[in-house]
Motif scaffolding. Structure first.
Motif, PDB file in Angstrom:
ATOM      1  N   THR A   1       0.830  -1.207   0.000  1.00  0.00           N
ATOM      2  CA  THR A   1       0.000   0.000   0.000  1.00  0.00           C
ATOM      3  C   THR A   1       0.862   1.252   0.000  1.00  0.00           C
ATOM      4  OG1 THR A   1      -1.816  -1.128   1.144  1.00  0.00           O
ATOM      5  CG2 THR A   1      -1.759   1.280   1.287  1.00  0.00           C
ATOM      6  N   VAL A   2       1.898   1.259   0.828  1.00  0.00           N
ATOM      7  CA  VAL A   2       2.789   2.419   0.904  1.00  0.00           C
ATOM      8  C   VAL A   2       3.472   2.652  -0.439  1.00  0.00           C
ATOM      9  CG1 VAL A   2       4.908   3.314   1.950  1.00  0.00           C
ATOM     10  CG2 VAL A   2       3.148   2.269   3.390  1.00  0.00           C
ATOM     11  N   LEU A   3       3.952   1.576  -1.091  1.00  0.00           N
ATOM     12  CA  LEU A   3       4.609   1.716  -2.394  1.00  0.00           C
ATOM     13  C   LEU A   3       3.651   2.278  -3.447  1.00  0.00           C
ATOM     14  CD1 LEU A   3       6.903  -1.405  -2.952  1.00  0.00           C
ATOM     15  CD2 LEU A   3       7.578   0.967  -2.590  1.00  0.00           C
ATOM     16  N   MET A   4       2.422   1.783  -3.475  1.00  0.00           N
ATOM     17  CA  MET A   4       1.455   2.256  -4.463  1.00  0.00           C
ATOM     18  C   MET A   4       1.104   3.715  -4.226  1.00  0.00           C
ATOM     19  SD  MET A   4      -1.111  -0.966  -5.185  1.00  0.00           S
ATOM     20  CE  MET A   4      -1.618  -1.161  -3.482  1.00  0.00           C
TER      21      MET A   4
ATOM     22  N   GLY B   1      -0.294   4.649   5.357  1.00  0.00           N
ATOM     23  CA  GLY B   1      -0.827   3.324   5.053  1.00  0.00           C
ATOM     24  C   GLY B   1      -2.206   3.075   5.625  1.00  0.00           C
ATOM     25  N   MET B   2      -2.522   1.801   5.758  1.00  0.00           N
ATOM     26  CA  MET B   2      -3.814   1.398   6.320  1.00  0.00           C
ATOM     27  C   MET B   2      -3.791   1.580   7.827  1.00  0.00           C
ATOM     28  SD  MET B   2      -4.614  -2.119   4.175  1.00  0.00           S
ATOM     29  CE  MET B   2      -2.967  -2.798   4.403  1.00  0.00           C
ATOM     30  N   VAL B   3      -4.895   2.040   8.379  1.00  0.00           N
ATOM     31  CA  VAL B   3      -4.979   2.252   9.819  1.00  0.00           C
ATOM     32  C   VAL B   3      -5.413   0.956  10.500  1.00  0.00           C
ATOM     33  CG1 VAL B   3      -5.424   4.726   9.641  1.00  0.00           C
ATOM     34  CG2 VAL B   3      -7.336   3.108   9.590  1.00  0.00           C
ATOM     35  N   HIS B   4      -5.093   0.844  11.777  1.00  0.00           N
ATOM     36  CA  HIS B   4      -5.467  -0.363  12.521  1.00  0.00           C
ATOM     37  C   HIS B   4      -6.974  -0.453  12.746  1.00  0.00           C
ATOM     38  CE1 HIS B   4      -1.138  -0.543  13.469  1.00  0.00           C
ATOM     39  NE2 HIS B   4      -1.357  -1.823  13.704  1.00  0.00           N
ATOM     40  N   VAL B   5      -7.634   0.694  12.861  1.00  0.00           N
ATOM     41  CA  VAL B   5      -9.076   0.708  13.101  1.00  0.00           C
ATOM     42  C   VAL B   5      -9.706   1.746  12.177  1.00  0.00           C
ATOM     43  CG1 VAL B   5     -10.929   1.033  14.770  1.00  0.00           C
ATOM     44  CG2 VAL B   5      -8.725   0.109  15.528  1.00  0.00           C
ATOM     45  N   ARG B   6     -10.757   1.332  11.459  1.00  0.00           N
ATOM     46  CA  ARG B   6     -11.470   2.261  10.581  1.00  0.00           C
ATOM     47  C   ARG B   6     -12.960   1.992  10.665  1.00  0.00           C
ATOM     48  NH1 ARG B   6     -13.310   2.662   5.241  1.00  0.00           N
ATOM     49  NH2 ARG B   6     -12.592   0.613   4.578  1.00  0.00           N
TER      50      ARG B   6
ATOM     51  N   ARG C   1      -1.121  -3.865  -7.262  1.00  0.00           N
ATOM     52  CA  ARG C   1      -0.648  -4.450  -6.003  1.00  0.00           C
ATOM     53  C   ARG C   1       0.359  -5.562  -6.258  1.00  0.00           C
ATOM     54  NH1 ARG C   1      -1.612  -4.087  -0.821  1.00  0.00           N
ATOM     55  NH2 ARG C   1      -3.266  -2.565  -1.163  1.00  0.00           N
ATOM     56  N   ILE C   2       0.161  -6.343  -7.290  1.00  0.00           N
ATOM     57  CA  ILE C   2       1.107  -7.421  -7.596  1.00  0.00           C
ATOM     58  C   ILE C   2       2.419  -6.838  -8.118  1.00  0.00           C
ATOM     59  CG2 ILE C   2       1.414  -9.595  -8.814  1.00  0.00           C
ATOM     60  CD1 ILE C   2      -0.915  -9.396  -6.712  1.00  0.00           C
ATOM     61  N   LYS C   3       2.327  -5.744  -8.877  1.00  0.00           N
ATOM     62  CA  LYS C   3       3.549  -5.066  -9.308  1.00  0.00           C
ATOM     63  C   LYS C   3       4.337  -4.568  -8.093  1.00  0.00           C
ATOM     64  CE  LYS C   3       1.540  -3.422 -13.672  1.00  0.00           C
ATOM     65  NZ  LYS C   3       1.062  -2.226 -14.410  1.00  0.00           N
ATOM     66  N   ALA C   4       3.631  -4.028  -7.116  1.00  0.00           N
ATOM     67  CA  ALA C   4       4.298  -3.556  -5.901  1.00  0.00           C
ATOM     68  C   ALA C   4       4.939  -4.720  -5.157  1.00  0.00           C
ATOM     69  CB  ALA C   4       3.296  -2.838  -5.000  1.00  0.00           C
ATOM     70  N   ARG C   5       4.268  -5.856  -5.159  1.00  0.00           N
ATOM     71  CA  ARG C   5       4.805  -7.050  -4.491  1.00  0.00           C
ATOM     72  C   ARG C   5       6.097  -7.497  -5.156  1.00  0.00           C
ATOM     73  NH1 ARG C   5       0.140 -11.193  -3.379  1.00  0.00           N
ATOM     74  NH2 ARG C   5      -0.540  -9.255  -2.382  1.00  0.00           N
TER      75      ARG C   5
ATOM     76  N   ASP D   1       7.228  -0.015   9.323  1.00  0.00           N
ATOM     77  CA  ASP D   1       7.731   0.894  10.358  1.00  0.00           C
ATOM     78  C   ASP D   1       7.599   2.351   9.918  1.00  0.00           C
ATOM     79  OD1 ASP D   1       8.383  -1.312  11.864  1.00  0.00           O
ATOM     80  OD2 ASP D   1      10.517  -1.281  11.343  1.00  0.00           O
ATOM     81  N   VAL D   2       7.909   2.604   8.640  1.00  0.00           N
ATOM     82  CA  VAL D   2       7.756   3.960   8.103  1.00  0.00           C
ATOM     83  C   VAL D   2       6.292   4.398   8.196  1.00  0.00           C
ATOM     84  CG1 VAL D   2       7.823   5.342   5.990  1.00  0.00           C
ATOM     85  CG2 VAL D   2       9.754   3.871   6.583  1.00  0.00           C
TER      86      VAL D   2
END
Length: 417
Positions: A133-136, A149-154, A197-201, A219-220
């Motif tokens: 997600t961060v890369l995209m 990125g994605m949050v722990h709670v939404r 997403r697969i490209k990012a992977r 971590d970032v």
């Protein structure tokens, strides 16, 4: 249970609310991540006396999907967990498939949870998903919020989406499943490089020698999440100083707005548009930039289903008429997904926007001190072409209007953007 299982279970539990609700949902596709989550959550549920429910979304895009959902149901049954398959049949073949499938997945899961009285759903996103997600988002030149990125709670309506595995890698989960003898399903779309997403992977594999791994990018994201929270708090405090809530509209003191840092102005506009129009995602950066300029200069501008309307030293932010101009509901139903009109339910009585036709039937709307354009998009009660009530435009009649309880209070909503 193995020591590795217990360590993972404790990690997941540490990222869940301290007190779990008595009924909890878990979304399971059958892949390694969600399968591991189901087993971990089953153990947590047993230990804490929680009723756990499992759902699988079948998007209907692959012939194997139905069998995969049955496989999840079998594993859930072995864990003594009730399971339900949710089927999506809404794709018309147009637009971004992955985006529409993701939106449908969350919608189906939320409806399932609400029907069962589940306040929360646990999702199986991992550190790998976070890194991708961060890369995209980096490729889209995202700012602090995007790169956190994605949050722990939404929140999704009245349901909380919980992601307790964002610090756990896919490799850890697969190793653990192998240790406990549990199989998972490999989705062939996870190898399809047509998807971003697969490209990012694949890109992550190439970045590994530089030390840019799923864990370091996670971590970032966590570091930036702390920065995002601080900025959101600043934006909320600033909004309280310069914004007044007037029913479902907002008035902004322009002088106060101009004096704020650009990032805080941007966040306030995003929060306002999201709150009023009920958007899942903010407008494009270029659109937000234009809105900042228009608001500062006292200009009228449509943005994301809303309208900026200057009025002396302030600017109103209200619903734009065009998106709701043809919207019709009955009394006591949610109009524009945010207004509830209560009063007598009669044949041929319906709720529509006030519009030009309605305001022409009002003689004293100017006494309210609201610009004409602000009133046009407000809910009104009609019988054919006869206006019966316009509660927000000075004609209550026998009907009353209030914001839906599903909408958060505006200033509180700023902390979620």
């Amino acid at each position: 249970m193995t020591t590795g299982f217990e360590m993972l279970r404790d990690t997941v539990r540490a990222h869940l609310p301290e007190t779990l609700p008595p009924r909890l949902g878990v979304a399971v596709s059958g892949g390694s991540d969600s399968t591991a989550l189901m087993h971990l959550m089953a153990d947590i549920a047993r230990r804490e006396g929680i009723a756990l429910f499992v759902a699988t979304v079948d998007h209907g895009l692959r012939d194997e999907a139905a069998d995969e959902a049955k496989a999840v149901a079998t594993q859930a049954q072995e864990l003594a967990l009730p399971h339900e398959t949710l089927r999506w049949q809404g794709w018309d073949g147009l637009g971004n498939l992955q985006d529409q499938a993701r939106r449908a997945r969350y919608r189906l899961l939320t409806q399932w949870a609400e029907a069962l009285g589940l306040g929360s759903i646990v999702l199986g996103h991992t550190a790998d998903d976070q890194a991708e997600t961060v890369l995209m988002r980096l490729a889209r030149s995202s700012g602090v919020s995007g790169l956190s990125g994605m949050v722990h709670v939404r929140s999704q309506g009245n349901v909380s989406l919980l992601r307790p595995m964002l610090s756990v890698t896919r490799a850890e989960l697969r190793n653990n499943l192998t240790d406990i003898g549990v199989k998972w399903i490999e989705d062939p779309s996870n190898r399809d490089i047509r998807f971003d997403r697969i490209k990012a992977r694949k890109a992550l594999e190439q970045l590994d020698p530089l030390g840019i791994t799923a864990q370091t990018l996670t971590d970032v994201a966590e570091n930036l999440e702390r920065a995002r929270e601080a900025l959101a708090q600043y934006a909320q405090d600033s909004a309280r100083q310069i914004i007044r809530v007037d029913g479902g509209d907002l008035t902004v003191d322009r002088k106060g707005f101009v004096g704020l840092p650009e990032e805080i102005r941007r966040r306030i506009i995003i929060a306002a548009v999201t709150w009023i129009a009920g958007r899942d995602y903010p407008p494009r950066q270029s659109t937000i930039d234009r809105a900042q300029q228009a608001l500062s200069a006292g200009q009228t501008l449509p943005i994301g289903g809303c309208l900026l309307v200057p009025d002396r030293e302030k600017t109103w932010i209200c619903r734009e008429l065009k998106p709701v101009g043809e919207l019709v509901t009955g009394v006591a139903e949610a109009w524009d997904d945010r207004w509830i009109v209560t009063g007598p339910v009669r044949p041929n009585v319906e709720v529509r926007a006030l519009g030009e036709s309605g305001i022409s039937q009002l003689s004293d709307w100017r006494d309210l001190g609201k610009p004409r354009k602000v009133l046009l998009s407000s809910p009104a009660v009609w019988s054919g072409e006869t206006l019966l009530a316009a509660p927000l435009a000075g004609l209550p009649g026998e009907w009353h209007v209030k914001l839906s309880d599903k909408r958060p209070e505006f200033f509180a909503s700023i902390l979620s953007h």
